[in-house]
Motif scaffolding. Structure first.
Motif, PDB file in Angstrom:
ATOM      1  N   ASP A  88      11.705 -42.355  22.719  1.00  0.00           N
ATOM      2  CA  ASP A  88      11.440 -43.543  23.532  1.00  0.00           C
ATOM      3  C   ASP A  88      10.352 -43.272  24.566  1.00  0.00           C
ATOM      4  N   ILE A  89      10.408 -42.106  25.199  1.00  0.00           N
ATOM      5  CA  ILE A  89       9.374 -41.745  26.166  1.00  0.00           C
ATOM      6  C   ILE A  89       8.020 -41.644  25.476  1.00  0.00           C
ATOM      7  N   LYS A  90       8.005 -41.033  24.290  1.00  0.00           N
ATOM      8  CA  LYS A  90       6.755 -40.895  23.541  1.00  0.00           C
ATOM      9  C   LYS A  90       6.178 -42.274  23.204  1.00  0.00           C
ATOM     10  N   GLU A  91       7.018 -43.194  22.765  1.00  0.00           N
ATOM     11  CA  GLU A  91       6.557 -44.546  22.441  1.00  0.00           C
ATOM     12  C   GLU A  91       6.045 -45.272  23.684  1.00  0.00           C
ATOM     13  N   ASP A  92       6.726 -45.073  24.814  1.00  0.00           N
ATOM     14  CA  ASP A  92       6.282 -45.702  26.060  1.00  0.00           C
ATOM     15  C   ASP A  92       4.915 -45.178  26.492  1.00  0.00           C
ATOM     16  N   VAL A  93       4.712 -43.878  26.389  1.00  0.00           N
ATOM     17  CA  VAL A  93       3.427 -43.292  26.773  1.00  0.00           C
ATOM     18  C   VAL A  93       2.317 -43.765  25.835  1.00  0.00           C
ATOM     19  N   ILE A  94       2.594 -43.780  24.553  1.00  0.00           N
ATOM     20  CA  ILE A  94       1.593 -44.256  23.589  1.00  0.00           C
ATOM     21  C   ILE A  94       1.275 -45.724  23.834  1.00  0.00           C
ATOM     22  N   GLY A  95       2.297 -46.536  24.109  1.00  0.00           N
ATOM     23  CA  GLY A  95       2.074 -47.945  24.413  1.00  0.00           C
ATOM     24  C   GLY A  95       1.283 -48.134  25.692  1.00  0.00           C
ATOM     25  N   PHE A  96       1.529 -47.289  26.705  1.00  0.00           N
ATOM     26  CA  PHE A  96       0.786 -47.375  27.966  1.00  0.00           C
ATOM     27  C   PHE A  96      -0.679 -47.027  27.766  1.00  0.00           C
ATOM     28  N   VAL A  97      -0.952 -46.036  26.944  1.00  0.00           N
ATOM     29  CA  VAL A  97      -2.341 -45.622  26.724  1.00  0.00           C
ATOM     30  C   VAL A  97      -3.084 -46.623  25.841  1.00  0.00           C
ATOM     31  N   ARG A  98      -2.442 -47.105  24.795  1.00  0.00           N
ATOM     32  CA  ARG A  98      -3.135 -47.989  23.840  1.00  0.00           C
ATOM     33  C   ARG A  98      -3.244 -49.424  24.316  1.00  0.00           C
ATOM     34  N   ASP A  99      -2.152 -49.989  24.828  1.00  0.00           N
ATOM     35  CA  ASP A  99      -2.155 -51.394  25.227  1.00  0.00           C
ATOM     36  C   ASP A  99      -1.183 -51.600  26.392  1.00  0.00           C
ATOM     37  N   PRO A 100      -1.621 -51.277  27.628  1.00  0.00           N
ATOM     38  CA  PRO A 100      -0.698 -51.393  28.762  1.00  0.00           C
ATOM     39  C   PRO A 100      -0.419 -52.854  29.122  1.00  0.00           C
ATOM     40  N   THR A 101       0.799 -53.104  29.577  1.00  0.00           N
ATOM     41  CA  THR A 101       1.159 -54.440  30.045  1.00  0.00           C
ATOM     42  C   THR A 101       0.590 -54.637  31.451  1.00  0.00           C
ATOM     43  N   ASP A 102       0.655 -55.862  31.937  1.00  0.00           N
ATOM     44  CA  ASP A 102       0.161 -56.141  33.279  1.00  0.00           C
ATOM     45  C   ASP A 102       0.942 -55.370  34.336  1.00  0.00           C
TER      46      ASP A 102
END
Length: 90
Positions: free
Chosen positions: A6-20
Motif C-alpha cells: 500500500d505504501i509503495k502504491e501511494d508513493v508511485i501514485g504521488f510521483v506519477r499523478d498527485p492529487t490536489d
C-alpha cells in the motif's frame, strides 16, 4: 506484505499523478523545511523555531490549497449545502 505494498502504491501514485491534497501537503512540507532552515540562523530556542516553522507551513498549506482549488477548505460560506456535508455536525 499488504502494508508495504500500500505504501509503495501511494508513493508511485504521488510521483506519477498527485492529487490536489497531496500537492498542497507537499508544498506545506517544503515551506516548513525552508522556514526552519531560515530561522536556524536567528538565535531562537529550538521550540520557538520549530513552532514558527509549523505555523508558516500551515499558512503555506492554505495558500497552496487556495491556489490549486480556487477555494478555501472547507468551502466558503456561499457554497451549496448539498455540496459540502460536515461529518462532525449531528
Amino acid at each position: 506484505m499488504g502494508f508495504f505494498s500500500d505504501i509503495k502504491e501511494d508513493v508511485i501514485g504521488f510521483v506519477r499523478d498527485p492529487t490536489d491534497e497531496q500537492k498542497a501537503l507537499f508544498v506545506a512540507v517544503v515551506v516548513m523545511a525552508v522556514a526552519d532552515r531560515a530561522l536556524w540562523w536567528v538565535d531562537f530556542p529550538f521550540v520557538v523555531r520549530t513552532t514558527a516553522a509549523v505555523g508558516v507551513g500551515f499558512i503555506g498549506l492554505f495558500v497552496a490549497s487556495y491556489l490549486i482549488t480556487g477555494q478555501f477548505v472547507p468551502p466558503d460560506g456561499d457554497a451549496d449545502e448539498d455540496e459540502y456535508v460536515d461529518e462532525m455536525d449531528p
